[in-house]
Design an enzyme around this catalytic site. Structure first.
Site, PDB file in Angstrom:
ATOM      1  N   SER A 137       1.098  -0.862  -0.210  1.00 46.11           N
ATOM      2  CA  SER A 137      -0.108   0.156  -0.151  1.00 46.11           C
ATOM      3  C   SER A 137       0.576   0.975   0.289  1.00 46.11           C
ATOM      4  O   SER A 137       1.995   1.108   0.109  1.00 46.11           O
ATOM      5  CB  SER A 137      -0.608  -0.179   0.564  1.00 46.11           C
ATOM      6  N   TYR A 150      -2.021  -1.242  10.780  1.00 43.62           N
ATOM      7  CA  TYR A 150      -1.719  -1.360   8.977  1.00 43.62           C
ATOM      8  C   TYR A 150      -0.511  -0.418   9.003  1.00 43.62           C
ATOM      9  O   TYR A 150      -0.439  -1.193   7.994  1.00 43.62           O
ATOM     10  CB  TYR A 150      -3.068  -0.010   8.192  1.00 43.62           C
TER      11      TYR A 150
HETATM   12  P1  NAD Z   1     -11.570  -5.710  -0.149  1.00 45.47           P
HETATM   13  O1  NAD Z   1     -12.419  -6.271   1.275  1.00 45.47           O
HETATM   14  O2  NAD Z   1     -12.461  -5.896  -1.094  1.00 45.47           O
HETATM   15  O3  NAD Z   1     -10.878  -7.710  -0.176  1.00 45.47           O
HETATM   16  C1  NAD Z   1     -10.649  -8.506   0.864  1.00 45.47           C
HETATM   17  C2  NAD Z   1      -9.752  -9.812   0.670  1.00 45.47           C
HETATM   18  O4  NAD Z   1      -9.415 -10.240   2.095  1.00 45.47           O
HETATM   19  C3  NAD Z   1     -11.390 -10.639   0.743  1.00 45.47           C
HETATM   20  O5  NAD Z   1     -11.310 -11.744  -0.272  1.00 45.47           O
HETATM   21  C4  NAD Z   1     -11.575 -10.795   2.256  1.00 45.47           C
HETATM   22  O6  NAD Z   1     -12.287 -11.972   2.567  1.00 45.47           O
HETATM   23  C5  NAD Z   1     -10.302 -11.296   1.909  1.00 45.47           C
HETATM   24  N1  NAD Z   1      -9.675 -11.288   4.220  1.00 45.47           N
HETATM   25  C6  NAD Z   1     -10.236 -10.778   4.468  1.00 45.47           C
HETATM   26  N2  NAD Z   1      -9.572 -11.256   6.100  1.00 45.47           N
HETATM   27  C7  NAD Z   1      -9.389 -12.498   5.588  1.00 45.47           C
HETATM   28  C8  NAD Z   1      -9.131 -13.518   6.702  1.00 45.47           C
HETATM   29  N3  NAD Z   1      -8.614 -13.467   8.035  1.00 45.47           N
HETATM   30  N4  NAD Z   1      -8.790 -14.775   5.373  1.00 45.47           N
HETATM   31  C9  NAD Z   1      -8.360 -15.412   4.686  1.00 45.47           C
HETATM   32  N5  NAD Z   1      -9.041 -13.934   3.594  1.00 45.47           N
HETATM   33  C10 NAD Z   1      -9.649 -12.358   4.152  1.00 45.47           C
HETATM   34  O7  NAD Z   1     -10.434  -5.534  -0.396  1.00 45.47           O
HETATM   35  P2  NAD Z   1      -9.507  -4.573  -1.314  1.00 45.47           P
HETATM   36  O8  NAD Z   1      -9.666  -3.582  -0.921  1.00 45.47           O
HETATM   37  O9  NAD Z   1      -9.709  -5.638  -2.279  1.00 45.47           O
HETATM   38  O10 NAD Z   1      -8.434  -4.546  -0.364  1.00 45.47           O
HETATM   39  C11 NAD Z   1      -6.726  -6.116  -0.801  1.00 45.47           C
HETATM   40  C12 NAD Z   1      -5.093  -5.907  -0.269  1.00 45.47           C
HETATM   41  O11 NAD Z   1      -5.182  -4.445  -1.056  1.00 45.47           O
HETATM   42  C13 NAD Z   1      -5.150  -5.782   1.129  1.00 45.47           C
HETATM   43  O12 NAD Z   1      -4.109  -6.105   1.650  1.00 45.47           O
HETATM   44  C14 NAD Z   1      -5.076  -4.281   1.304  1.00 45.47           C
HETATM   45  O13 NAD Z   1      -4.828  -3.394   2.263  1.00 45.47           O
HETATM   46  C15 NAD Z   1      -4.771  -3.717   0.018  1.00 45.47           C
HETATM   47  N6  NAD Z   1      -4.722  -1.567  -0.136  1.00 45.47           N
HETATM   48  C16 NAD Z   1      -6.260  -1.905  -0.948  1.00 45.47           C
HETATM   49  C17 NAD Z   1      -6.425  -0.810  -0.882  1.00 45.47           C
HETATM   50  C18 NAD Z   1      -7.825  -0.239  -1.504  1.00 45.47           C
HETATM   51  O14 NAD Z   1      -7.835   1.200  -1.863  1.00 45.47           O
HETATM   52  N7  NAD Z   1      -8.579  -0.863  -1.418  1.00 45.47           N
HETATM   53  C19 NAD Z   1      -5.389   0.797  -1.636  1.00 45.47           C
HETATM   54  C20 NAD Z   1      -4.249  -0.446  -0.976  1.00 45.47           C
HETATM   55  C21 NAD Z   1      -3.855  -1.498  -0.736  1.00 45.47           C
END
Ligand code: NAD
Length: 255
Positions: A137, A150
């Site tokens: 991130s 985080y």
């Molecule tokens: P999201 O909530 O849409 O997806 C998260 C996924 O992780 C889902 O499939 C959920 O079921 C799974 N998950 C959560 N807890 C879990 C557990 N204990 N065991 C197994 N699976 C689990 O979120 P996203 O926005 O797609 O985020 C995905 C990654 O990208 C994360 O690591 C997040 O930190 C990172 N990220 C997101 C953003 C953003 O703006 N959305 C920005 C930078 C980084």
């Protein structure tokens, strides 16, 4: 199709960025194991669409991760491509931060990647080919208030990425992280109506002045953009990209 014959595991791929990466890898011919929580019917449809198998291992639990990794080896002969993507968030000042939320974020966003990596890397080294891609991130490079766990986890995964990249550098295994800014996922979209109501703002104001305050492009990164970079990192032409923290944040960390 550049990934025919490769087995890929994408953690947290029932939603958002992980789902987009899973789709992009499947489109290039990879055999896929997906992971994450969600509606069983939805997950079944996703598996059918991608020709994938699903493992519901809870990424906060090392014994479940071990079981999933063994199943991936037994059923897919992999992973050759490991995408550590599962992640959660909690926002609170450090003095009010619930210790159990801290533990969960460190476990899912950081320690899970250590466990999958330590279990995947011996076979990758033996094959002389592997790709580990960590979804970090912008918060792996800079901080924001109220996100202590985080930010700590994301800085940690950037360090883990660099260390494993050095250890595997001569084995055909690359290890990188992708560091998105704000990505347009259902999670982000769902925050908008509440923020509009609680702060008395328009949809446009919430997007530009709250969510995209730090993102100079004033547009969200898309999951498909992140997925395209992940696919590029799997190409043979990316063999020299290792230990990198690749920003995809609309200029956020350049400011
Ligand atoms: P999201 O909530 O849409 O997806 C998260 C996924 O992780 C889902 O499939 C959920 O079921 C799974 N998950 C959560 N807890 C879990 C557990 N204990 N065991 C197994 N699976 C689990 O979120 P996203 O926005 O797609 O985020 C995905 C990654 O990208 C994360 O690591 C997040 O930190 C990172 N990220 C997101 C953003 C953003 O703006 N959305 C920005 C930078 C980084």
């Amino acid at each position: 199709m550049i990934l025919t014959g490769k087995a890929a595991l994408v953690t947290g791929s029932t939603s958002g960025i992980g789902l987009a990466i899973a789709k992009a890898l499947a489109a290039e011919g990879a055999k896929l194991m997906i992971n994450g929580f969600g509606d069983p019917g939805e997950i079944e449809r996703e598996c059918a669409e991608l020709g994938a198998i699903h493992d519901g291992a809870d990424m906060s639990k090392p014994d479940e991760i071990e079981r999933m990794m063994k199943r991936c080896a037994d059923e897919l002969g992999g992973p050759d491509i490991l995408v550590n993507n599962a992640g959660i968030q909690h926002v609170a000042p450090v003095e009010d931060f619930p210790p159990e939320k801290w533990d969960a974020i460190i476990a899912i966003n950081l320690s899970a990647a250590f466990h999958t990596t330590r279990l995947a890397i011996p076979a990758m080294k033996a094959k002389g080919w592997g790709r580990i891609i960590n979804t970090a991130s912008a918060h792996s490079l800079v901080a924001s208030p109220n996100k202590s766990a985080y930010v700590a986890a994301k800085h940690g995964i950037a360090g883990l990425t660099k260390t494993v990249a050095l250890e595997a550098a001569r084995d055909g295994v690359t290890v990188n992280c992708i560091s998105p800014g704000y990505v347009w996922t259902p999670l982000v979209e769902q925050q908008i109506p509440d923020t509009m109501k609680s702060r008395g703002l328009t949809r446009e104001q919430v997007m530009n002045d709250v969510l995209l305050a730090a993102q100079p492009t004033k547009r969200f990164v898309t999951p498909e953009e992140v997925a395209a970079l992940a696919v590029f990192l799997c190409r043979d032409e990316a063999a020299s990209i290792t230990g990198a923290n690749l920003s995809m944040d609309g200029g956020w960390t350049a400011a």
